[in-house]
Design a protein around this motif. Sequence first.
Motif, mmCIF file in Angstrom:
data_model
loop_
_atom_site.group_PDB
_atom_site.id
_atom_site.type_symbol
_atom_site.label_atom_id
_atom_site.label_comp_id
_atom_site.label_asym_id
_atom_site.label_seq_id
_atom_site.Cartn_x
_atom_site.Cartn_y
_atom_site.Cartn_z
ATOM 1 N N LEU A 185 82.988 -60.983 50.706
ATOM 2 C CA LEU A 185 84.128 -61.419 49.893
ATOM 3 C C LEU A 185 85.112 -60.270 49.658
ATOM 4 O O LEU A 185 86.331 -60.445 49.781
ATOM 5 C CB LEU A 185 83.643 -61.979 48.557
ATOM 6 N N ILE A 186 84.594 -59.098 49.354
ATOM 7 C CA ILE A 186 85.482 -57.951 49.112
ATOM 8 C C ILE A 186 86.174 -57.546 50.411
ATOM 9 O O ILE A 186 87.399 -57.340 50.445
ATOM 10 C CB ILE A 186 84.690 -56.768 48.531
ATOM 11 N N GLY A 187 85.404 -57.411 51.484
ATOM 12 C CA GLY A 187 85.974 -56.951 52.747
ATOM 13 C C GLY A 187 87.002 -57.896 53.324
ATOM 14 O O GLY A 187 88.088 -57.472 53.757
ATOM 15 N N THR A 188 86.698 -59.189 53.343
ATOM 16 C CA THR A 188 87.646 -60.152 53.913
ATOM 17 C C THR A 188 88.864 -60.366 53.018
ATOM 18 O O THR A 188 89.959 -60.623 53.523
ATOM 19 C CB THR A 188 86.951 -61.507 54.160
ATOM 20 N N SER A 189 88.678 -60.254 51.702
ATOM 21 C CA SER A 189 89.830 -60.376 50.801
ATOM 22 C C SER A 189 90.806 -59.231 51.026
ATOM 23 O O SER A 189 92.027 -59.437 51.106
ATOM 24 C CB SER A 189 89.363 -60.401 49.342
ATOM 25 N N LEU A 190 90.273 -58.022 51.136
ATOM 26 C CA LEU A 190 91.136 -56.871 51.425
ATOM 27 C C LEU A 190 91.790 -57.017 52.801
ATOM 28 O O LEU A 190 92.970 -56.699 52.979
ATOM 29 C CB LEU A 190 90.323 -55.581 51.366
ATOM 30 N N ALA A 191 91.014 -57.503 53.783
ATOM 31 C CA ALA A 191 91.558 -57.676 55.129
ATOM 32 C C ALA A 191 92.675 -58.714 55.132
ATOM 33 O O ALA A 191 93.678 -58.552 55.843
ATOM 34 C CB ALA A 191 90.446 -58.096 56.086
ATOM 35 N N LEU A 192 92.524 -59.773 54.357
ATOM 36 C CA LEU A 192 93.562 -60.803 54.288
ATOM 37 C C LEU A 192 94.854 -60.240 53.712
ATOM 38 O O LEU A 192 95.948 -60.470 54.265
ATOM 39 C CB LEU A 192 93.069 -61.975 53.434
ATOM 40 N N THR A 236 96.455 -69.337 59.940
ATOM 41 C CA THR A 236 95.132 -69.747 59.471
ATOM 42 C C THR A 236 94.065 -69.760 60.559
ATOM 43 O O THR A 236 92.938 -69.310 60.321
ATOM 44 C CB THR A 236 95.212 -71.130 58.798
ATOM 45 N N PRO A 237 94.334 -70.249 61.790
ATOM 46 C CA PRO A 237 93.278 -70.214 62.821
ATOM 47 C C PRO A 237 92.769 -68.812 63.097
ATOM 48 O O PRO A 237 91.561 -68.600 63.246
ATOM 49 C CB PRO A 237 93.974 -70.811 64.049
ATOM 50 N N PHE A 238 93.672 -67.843 63.159
ATOM 51 C CA PHE A 238 93.257 -66.460 63.388
ATOM 52 C C PHE A 238 92.463 -65.930 62.196
ATOM 53 O O PHE A 238 91.491 -65.194 62.369
ATOM 54 C CB PHE A 238 94.487 -65.576 63.628
ATOM 55 N N ILE A 239 92.892 -66.293 60.993
ATOM 56 C CA ILE A 239 92.226 -65.803 59.787
ATOM 57 C C ILE A 239 90.797 -66.328 59.714
ATOM 58 O O ILE A 239 89.853 -65.574 59.443
ATOM 59 C CB ILE A 239 93.025 -66.207 58.533
ATOM 60 N N ILE A 240 90.615 -67.626 59.952
ATOM 61 C CA ILE A 240 89.270 -68.204 59.904
ATOM 62 C C ILE A 240 88.382 -67.601 60.990
ATOM 63 O O ILE A 240 87.196 -67.314 60.759
ATOM 64 C CB ILE A 240 89.337 -69.730 60.059
ATOM 65 N N TYR A 273 87.227 -64.353 59.786
ATOM 66 C CA TYR A 273 86.166 -64.512 58.794
ATOM 67 C C TYR A 273 84.816 -64.748 59.478
ATOM 68 O O TYR A 273 83.791 -64.204 59.044
ATOM 69 C CB TYR A 273 86.492 -65.671 57.862
ATOM 70 N N ARG A 274 84.822 -65.562 60.514
ATOM 71 C CA ARG A 274 83.562 -65.853 61.204
ATOM 72 C C ARG A 274 83.021 -64.609 61.912
ATOM 73 O O ARG A 274 81.805 -64.354 61.897
ATOM 74 C CB ARG A 274 83.774 -66.981 62.203
ATOM 75 N N ILE A 275 83.898 -63.839 62.524
ATOM 76 C CA ILE A 275 83.458 -62.600 63.169
ATOM 77 C C ILE A 275 82.964 -61.608 62.124
ATOM 78 O O ILE A 275 81.962 -60.904 62.316
ATOM 79 C CB ILE A 275 84.603 -61.988 63.999
ATOM 80 N N ALA A 276 83.660 -61.556 60.986
ATOM 81 C CA ALA A 276 83.240 -60.661 59.907
ATOM 82 C C ALA A 276 81.869 -61.045 59.369
ATOM 83 O O ALA A 276 81.077 -60.177 58.986
ATOM 84 C CB ALA A 276 84.280 -60.686 58.783
ATOM 85 N N LEU A 277 81.574 -62.342 59.331
ATOM 86 C CA LEU A 277 80.272 -62.786 58.850
ATOM 87 C C LEU A 277 79.152 -62.274 59.760
ATOM 88 O O LEU A 277 78.110 -61.808 59.276
ATOM 89 C CB LEU A 277 80.241 -64.316 58.789
ATOM 90 N N CYS A 336 83.081 -55.761 57.395
ATOM 91 C CA CYS A 336 83.854 -57.011 57.323
ATOM 92 C C CYS A 336 85.347 -56.740 57.393
ATOM 93 O O CYS A 336 86.095 -57.459 58.067
ATOM 94 C CB CYS A 336 83.506 -57.755 56.034
ATOM 95 N N PHE A 337 85.795 -55.724 56.695
ATOM 96 C CA PHE A 337 87.219 -55.423 56.676
ATOM 97 C C PHE A 337 87.740 -55.075 58.065
ATOM 98 O O PHE A 337 88.774 -55.592 58.503
ATOM 99 C CB PHE A 337 87.500 -54.278 55.707
ATOM 100 N N MET A 338 87.032 -54.212 58.772
ATOM 101 C CA MET A 338 87.523 -53.704 60.042
ATOM 102 C C MET A 338 87.635 -54.782 61.112
ATOM 103 O O MET A 338 88.583 -54.797 61.896
ATOM 104 C CB MET A 338 86.628 -52.558 60.531
ATOM 105 N N VAL A 339 86.682 -55.703 61.148
ATOM 106 C CA VAL A 339 86.745 -56.728 62.190
ATOM 107 C C VAL A 339 87.673 -57.881 61.800
ATOM 108 O O VAL A 339 88.221 -58.569 62.671
ATOM 109 C CB VAL A 339 85.337 -57.278 62.505
ATOM 110 N N CYS A 340 87.853 -58.088 60.496
ATOM 111 C CA CYS A 340 88.670 -59.212 60.047
ATOM 112 C C CYS A 340 90.159 -58.876 60.053
ATOM 113 O O CYS A 340 90.995 -59.723 60.387
ATOM 114 C CB CYS A 340 88.240 -59.649 58.649
#
Length: 258
Positions: free
Chosen positions: A75-82, A179-183, A186-190, A136-140
């Motif tokens: 949640l922290i990593g992807t939020s910052l990445a977004l 949105t498609p790229f963002i989702i 997120y999946r790669i970050a997971l 998560c941040f780096m890949v997202c």
Amino acid sequence: MNNLSKFLSGRLFLGVLSVALVFAAYIWLTNRPDNNPALLPPISDIIGSFRTNLTSGSLMTALGASLFRISTGFLIGTSLALIVGCLIGWYKTIEYLCDPLIEAFRPIPPLAYIPIIIIWFGIGEFSRVLIITIACFMVCVVNVIAGMKNVPQVYVDAASTMGASRFQIFRTVAIPAATPFIITGYRIALAAAWTTLVASELLAAQNGLGYLLQEGRRYFLTDQVMMIIVIIGACAFIMDRIFRMIQARLMQWSEARE
């Protein structure tokens, strides 16, 4: 007949078939006379290890600890990445400032940060969550930037002719279009979060799925190691499916289908 052929060629049937073939191959290997159960335990031993760890409570404790670390770091990593990715991908000034830093740190494997994080912050819970956050941040962030840069220009021009400001286009046009790229990010970050989680828990953790893996290796409990591997794969699969459902709901307007 058409319904039957559609089912046999459908995703559900083929997915179940692939899993069944893997299980059948594993059962065949473990039942061979020359198989060593200590190295390749039969499914009955793996199920027995699952029951033992579940009854003792160690499995649920480890799973709860790992899911907490995964959820927090993700949640922290992807939020910052977004946030960072949207700003870099949309505003040139921010891109010129931040893109060199992103490109410099992106090739570094997240696991390479483990020694310096341990030196700076010790081996506590914060360090493990921080490693997952970085992964998560780096890949997202790369996917978010790509999504913002691939917003169709026709959308931007149409919004501009209707009097929308640059920020309004950013908020109501660019982000939904990306949105498609963002989702996908997120999946790669997971997946990266799970990989990094196990590696971080192998180092001086007192609980978690990675700790049980390390314990199984230390005491040569191959059935426990195999059991944890299956659980990690199942958890990652379920979480990825949840994101696919979210993606399908958000992308109903898109012609693309998985």
